[in-house]
Design an enzyme around this catalytic site. Sequence first.
Site, PDB file in Angstrom:
ATOM      1  N   ASP A   8      49.408  35.900   5.221  1.00 23.58           N
ATOM      2  CA  ASP A   8      48.122  35.205   5.211  1.00 23.58           C
ATOM      3  C   ASP A   8      47.257  35.719   4.078  1.00 23.58           C
ATOM      4  O   ASP A   8      47.691  36.520   3.267  1.00 23.58           O
ATOM      5  CB  ASP A   8      47.429  35.293   6.576  1.00 23.58           C
ATOM      6  CG  ASP A   8      47.178  36.723   6.995  1.00 23.58           C
ATOM      7  OD1 ASP A   8      46.845  37.533   6.126  1.00 23.58           O
ATOM      8  OD2 ASP A   8      47.335  37.017   8.197  1.00 23.58           O
ATOM      9  N   LYS A  33      44.389  31.179   6.827  1.00 22.83           N
ATOM     10  CA  LYS A  33      43.439  31.851   7.699  1.00 22.83           C
ATOM     11  C   LYS A  33      42.342  32.486   6.888  1.00 22.83           C
ATOM     12  O   LYS A  33      42.365  33.655   6.573  1.00 22.83           O
ATOM     13  CB  LYS A  33      44.111  32.970   8.495  1.00 22.83           C
ATOM     14  CG  LYS A  33      44.451  32.580   9.883  1.00 22.83           C
ATOM     15  CD  LYS A  33      44.656  33.814  10.678  1.00 22.83           C
ATOM     16  CE  LYS A  33      44.820  33.485  12.113  1.00 22.83           C
ATOM     17  NZ  LYS A  33      45.004  34.699  12.896  1.00 22.83           N
ATOM     18  N   MET A  91      34.999  41.711  10.367  1.00 17.83           N
ATOM     19  CA  MET A  91      34.683  40.287  10.531  1.00 17.83           C
ATOM     20  C   MET A  91      33.209  40.076  10.846  1.00 17.83           C
ATOM     21  O   MET A  91      32.847  39.173  11.596  1.00 17.83           O
ATOM     22  CB  MET A  91      35.519  39.678  11.676  1.00 17.83           C
ATOM     23  CG  MET A  91      37.007  39.863  11.508  1.00 17.83           C
ATOM     24  SD  MET A  91      37.938  39.302  12.950  1.00 17.83           S
ATOM     25  CE  MET A  91      37.731  40.660  14.082  1.00 17.83           C
TER      26      MET A  91
HETATM   27  N1  SAH Z   1      44.154  43.857  10.610  1.00 17.36           N
HETATM   28  C1  SAH Z   1      43.137  43.964   9.587  1.00 17.36           C
HETATM   29  C2  SAH Z   1      41.836  43.355  10.033  1.00 17.36           C
HETATM   30  C3  SAH Z   1      41.904  41.869  10.183  1.00 17.36           C
HETATM   31  S1  SAH Z   1      40.401  41.168  10.701  1.00 17.36           S
HETATM   32  C4  SAH Z   1      43.003  45.435   9.205  1.00 17.36           C
HETATM   33  O1  SAH Z   1      43.530  46.313   9.891  1.00 17.36           O
HETATM   34  O2  SAH Z   1      42.397  45.700   8.181  1.00 17.36           O
HETATM   35  C5  SAH Z   1      39.737  40.597   9.189  1.00 17.36           C
HETATM   36  C6  SAH Z   1      38.616  41.506   8.733  1.00 17.36           C
HETATM   37  O3  SAH Z   1      39.143  42.681   8.168  1.00 17.36           O
HETATM   38  C7  SAH Z   1      37.735  40.938   7.655  1.00 17.36           C
HETATM   39  O4  SAH Z   1      36.773  40.072   8.170  1.00 17.36           O
HETATM   40  C8  SAH Z   1      37.105  42.190   7.104  1.00 17.36           C
HETATM   41  O5  SAH Z   1      36.094  42.650   7.950  1.00 17.36           O
HETATM   42  C9  SAH Z   1      38.254  43.170   7.206  1.00 17.36           C
HETATM   43  N2  SAH Z   1      38.995  43.348   5.966  1.00 17.36           N
HETATM   44  C10 SAH Z   1      40.299  43.125   5.750  1.00 17.36           C
HETATM   45  N3  SAH Z   1      40.655  43.477   4.502  1.00 17.36           N
HETATM   46  C11 SAH Z   1      39.533  43.947   3.924  1.00 17.36           C
HETATM   47  C12 SAH Z   1      39.233  44.489   2.655  1.00 17.36           C
HETATM   48  N4  SAH Z   1      40.165  44.616   1.705  1.00 17.36           N
HETATM   49  N5  SAH Z   1      37.977  44.902   2.414  1.00 17.36           N
HETATM   50  C13 SAH Z   1      37.018  44.796   3.346  1.00 17.36           C
HETATM   51  N6  SAH Z   1      37.249  44.282   4.554  1.00 17.36           N
HETATM   52  C14 SAH Z   1      38.477  43.875   4.848  1.00 17.36           C
END
Ligand code: SAH
Length: 512
Positions: free
Chosen positions: A38, A60, A175
């Site tokens: 995704d 997504k 998020m």
């Molecule tokens: N499983 C992922 C989270 C997924 S939920 C993890 O462990 O990182 C999606 C959220 O993750 C986004 O809305 C944001 O808040 C965060 N996110 C994911 N990648 C990011 C990044 N490179 N920098 C900042 N926030 C990030």
Amino acid sequence: MTDKTGMVYLIGAGPGDPGLLTIKAKECIESADVVVYDYLASPFLLEYAKKEAQIIYVGKKGGDHTLTQDKINLLLVDKAKQGLSVARLKGGDPFVFGRGGEEAQLLLEHGVRYEVIPGVTSAIAAPAYAGIPVTHRDHTSFVSFITGHENPDKKDSSMQWDVFAKSNATLVFLMGVKNLENIVKNLVANGKAADTPVALVRWGTTSRQQTVTGTLATIVAAVKEANLKSPAIIVVGHVVSLRKELAWFDKKPLFGKRIVITRARAQASGLVSQLTALGAHCIEIPTIKIIPAEDITPLKAAIGRLTDYNWLVFTSVNGVKFFFDTLFAMGKDVRALGHLKFACIGPVTKERLGDYGIISDILPKTYRAESVVEAFSTFDIKGKRVLLPRAKKARTILPEALTQMGAVVDEVIAYETILSDAGKETLITLLEDKEIDAVTFTSSSTVSNFMSLLESRDARVLLKDVTIASIGPITSDTTRTFGLEPGLEADPYTIPGLVDGLLAFYENRQEA
Ligand code: SAH
């Protein structure tokens, strides 16, 4: 195809920096039949996939779901039931707000085997790359990962705002950008001090990383002002104040610079990795594709009579590659070359030859006729036969210099460089949107091909505020014929020289 059920790997792809993928995840991607990913999973990782692997994008992004979660689940089941090995890449860690738990439950229900490969979560990594440790003995003894996505009007909310507000925990919201105002309101309403430090880190660990800091009182305005959007991590707590001292990633010398790479993709990796390591955001728009010569009969014939030659001379890494590809395809190996002397024009070509176990006898200081003559002068090449595998269109300095010295030179075409226009639309959009800081040109043909990608648009207008980075005087002359004056020229005329040139250019700018 086997009738045995396949396997699904729920893989944490890490937060964005491709270097933060685990070794186990990489091995899994390399062996997978199907890779499902995704938008949070870095597309760089797809390069590890087998050539024949199916690559499926399931999107997504905010509300814009390319495939619904149900459809993704069914897709995983379906592929696994076909006996395939499926790598399901998820941003960060699959079990941290990644719905990996739901996917695992569904696989279980359908009797599909699965394994989980944890990843580096953005909840920790994005703050870390902003210089914020989520725990620190002087500031906090615990950390909470909280969804920032929950509808604030939800009646039976499980969000314990009073607990969050009263604890001294570092609060990490995922998020949550759209909900920032509510998050702040709820924390303050439940007694959290208005001067508690807050940071938002967008696209953490990537060269697009953007960080905004403030306090609960000021952060909403600061984020609006910076126009910071999702995806971002929100960190609330005293550890945020450590960023002043500990910031490192966004202090890199080329951090935030968006640099276009115009080399052929196969040759771009050195430049890309050096610039990326310095913090730049590299955008690969290859203007050149390198393909074998249309007619390789002359090259094959020359290889068939190698014993006639005394010297083998290479002017490029591609010459080396296509020469050896053909040699091996003809069932020969390096023992066929034992009697030859070798010359390479340029250190990288010499290095590439070294990969085949051969040390070049000659390396001229520069690619100029005088240097070539000087380099060959310690050898007697009068009457000697020289084989020169080269590009279809190549400069004539070398064969002319050698011929003048009395050598008999056979030039054979080993490869061709052709225009690649796959990145045309992206390039034009980025230039029109002023999203580019610099364009690197590593040969005259990258310049002329680049210009033909712009079609009838005026390059001087499109590239008005863009720095032209040229690898050397010949390339610079070509950019000038299009009315573009290079902002910098590499010295020496090599990739490291170009990287140093960019560094010096931006350092001077900062001082100015
Ligand atoms: N499983 C992922 C989270 C997924 S939920 C993890 O462990 O990182 C999606 C959220 O993750 C986004 O809305 C944001 O808040 C965060 N996110 C994911 N990648 C990011 C990044 N490179 N920098 C900042 N926030 C990030």
